[in-house]
Design a protein around this motif. Structure first.
Motif, mmCIF file in Angstrom:
data_model
loop_
_atom_site.group_PDB
_atom_site.id
_atom_site.type_symbol
_atom_site.label_atom_id
_atom_site.label_comp_id
_atom_site.label_asym_id
_atom_site.label_seq_id
_atom_site.Cartn_x
_atom_site.Cartn_y
_atom_site.Cartn_z
ATOM 1 N N TYR A 105 0.844 -1.196 -0.029
ATOM 2 C CA TYR A 105 0.005 0.033 -0.060
ATOM 3 C C TYR A 105 0.878 1.300 -0.076
ATOM 4 C CZ TYR A 105 0.471 -1.287 4.963
ATOM 5 O OH TYR A 105 0.942 -1.369 6.209
ATOM 6 N N ASP A 113 1.783 5.150 -2.548
ATOM 7 C CA ASP A 113 1.326 5.888 -3.651
ATOM 8 C C ASP A 113 2.572 6.125 -4.561
ATOM 9 O OD1 ASP A 113 -1.569 6.866 -3.357
ATOM 10 O OD2 ASP A 113 -0.841 7.376 -1.545
ATOM 11 N N THR A 126 -2.559 -0.238 -10.095
ATOM 12 C CA THR A 126 -3.774 -0.624 -8.792
ATOM 13 C C THR A 126 -3.721 -2.111 -8.393
ATOM 14 O OG1 THR A 126 -5.701 -0.718 -9.751
ATOM 15 C CG2 THR A 126 -4.913 1.462 -8.719
ATOM 16 N N GLN A 127 -3.951 -2.621 -7.236
ATOM 17 C CA GLN A 127 -4.364 -4.154 -7.111
ATOM 18 C C GLN A 127 -5.232 -4.419 -8.000
ATOM 19 O OE1 GLN A 127 -3.164 -6.225 -3.250
ATOM 20 N NE2 GLN A 127 -5.464 -6.298 -3.153
ATOM 21 N N PRO A 148 -12.256 -1.253 -4.840
ATOM 22 C CA PRO A 148 -11.744 0.177 -4.766
ATOM 23 C C PRO A 148 -11.834 0.845 -3.330
ATOM 24 C CG PRO A 148 -12.993 0.197 -6.836
ATOM 25 C CD PRO A 148 -13.384 -1.060 -5.957
ATOM 26 N N GLU A 164 -7.828 -0.190 -4.513
ATOM 27 C CA GLU A 164 -7.185 1.065 -4.996
ATOM 28 C C GLU A 164 -5.961 1.374 -4.177
ATOM 29 O OE1 GLU A 164 -7.623 2.883 -7.805
ATOM 30 O OE2 GLU A 164 -9.317 1.938 -8.784
ATOM 31 N N ARG A 165 -6.426 0.903 -2.844
ATOM 32 C CA ARG A 165 -5.269 1.287 -1.757
ATOM 33 C C ARG A 165 -3.914 0.587 -2.010
ATOM 34 N NH1 ARG A 165 -2.366 3.666 1.205
ATOM 35 N NH2 ARG A 165 -2.482 3.992 3.529
ATOM 36 N N LYS A 180 -0.988 -1.184 -4.394
ATOM 37 C CA LYS A 180 -0.674 -0.987 -5.744
ATOM 38 C C LYS A 180 0.243 -2.210 -6.081
ATOM 39 C CE LYS A 180 -1.909 3.238 -5.961
ATOM 40 N NZ LYS A 180 -2.430 3.555 -4.577
#
Length: 231
Positions: free
Chosen positions: A102, A104, A175-176, A214, A219-220, A222
């Protein structure tokens, strides 16, 4: 493992990548980089803990140089990504490395360090006297020492830099949710549905929803894929 695969699969445990060498490999890791040690930096200062107290003091020259190199002024600065990428580069001539974590792509410019204990999440600074009293937790961070997990958001741009610096190509980042679909999750579910009961399918599907939704982990989290050598 032996009962399931017999002698077809051999397992070798090593404590360090330096103890392992091969010509080709596929590496996979889940939530590894958020467990790497990090320094907490703020402008020209870094966090120290002495005598059960957390405080900021002047940053040492090596950490300051790294913070400048990565363009960071506040947040978690990991100094272990480059040595790890170098070790991976040295141990294998050609590989693909897929990892999920997780975070960005860019540094968030703030602190994300937190403690997980007893199914609860505590912002690290809320466990210290570095924040005003009304924002503090009743617990002290010393009470969690060696009893809880501590983690932070991964700065993937820093991670990419560390691998590229060692000549390792960043093949993909997503994203995952997208990564799992691209890896064939839908086809796998269709195959699974053909071979199990409806109840079993629904039970497993509920688990998968957490991974791809998500609003949860989809989404959190990656996915990053690194490659060395020709595919």
């Amino acid at each position: 493992m032996k009962r399931a695969f017999g002698d077809a699969v051999k397992v070798l445990h090593v404590k360090r990548l330096e103890a392992f060498t091969c010509k080709e490999a596929f590496f996979v890791a889940n939530e590894i980089f958020d467990a790497f040690p990090c320094e907490l930096i703020k402008e020209d200062q870094m966090l120290f803990i002495e005598k059960d107290q957390a405080f900021f003091e002047t940053m040492d020259s090596e950490t300051k140089a790294k913070a400048k190199e990565y363009g960071m002024s506040k947040g978690e600065l990991c100094l272990e990504y480059e040595p790890f990428a170098d070790a991976m580069n040295q141990c294998c001539e050609r590989f693909e490395f897929v990892t999920f974590d997780y975070g960005d792509k860019e540094a968030r410019g703030d602190f994300s360090l937190r403690v997980y204990a007893n199914h609860q999440v505590y912002p690290f600074f809320a466990l210290t006297d570095l924040v005003e009293e009304k924002l503090r937790e009743k617990s002290d961070f010393n009470g969690f020492f060696a009893k809880a997990d501590i983690t932070y958001d991964v700065n993937f741009s820093h991670l990419f830099y560390a691998f590229e610096k060692n000549g390792i190509h960043v093949h993909d980042y997503a994203t995952q949710m997208k990564a799992l679909v691209d890896f064939g999750l839908v086809e796998l579910l269709e195959l699974f549905a053909q071979n199990v009961s409806e109840k079993q399918y629904e039970r497993e599907m509920n688990k998968i929803k957490t991974l791809i939704d998500p609003s949860f982990m989809g989404e959190r989290f990656k996915m990053a894929c690194f490659r060395k050598g020709e595919a």
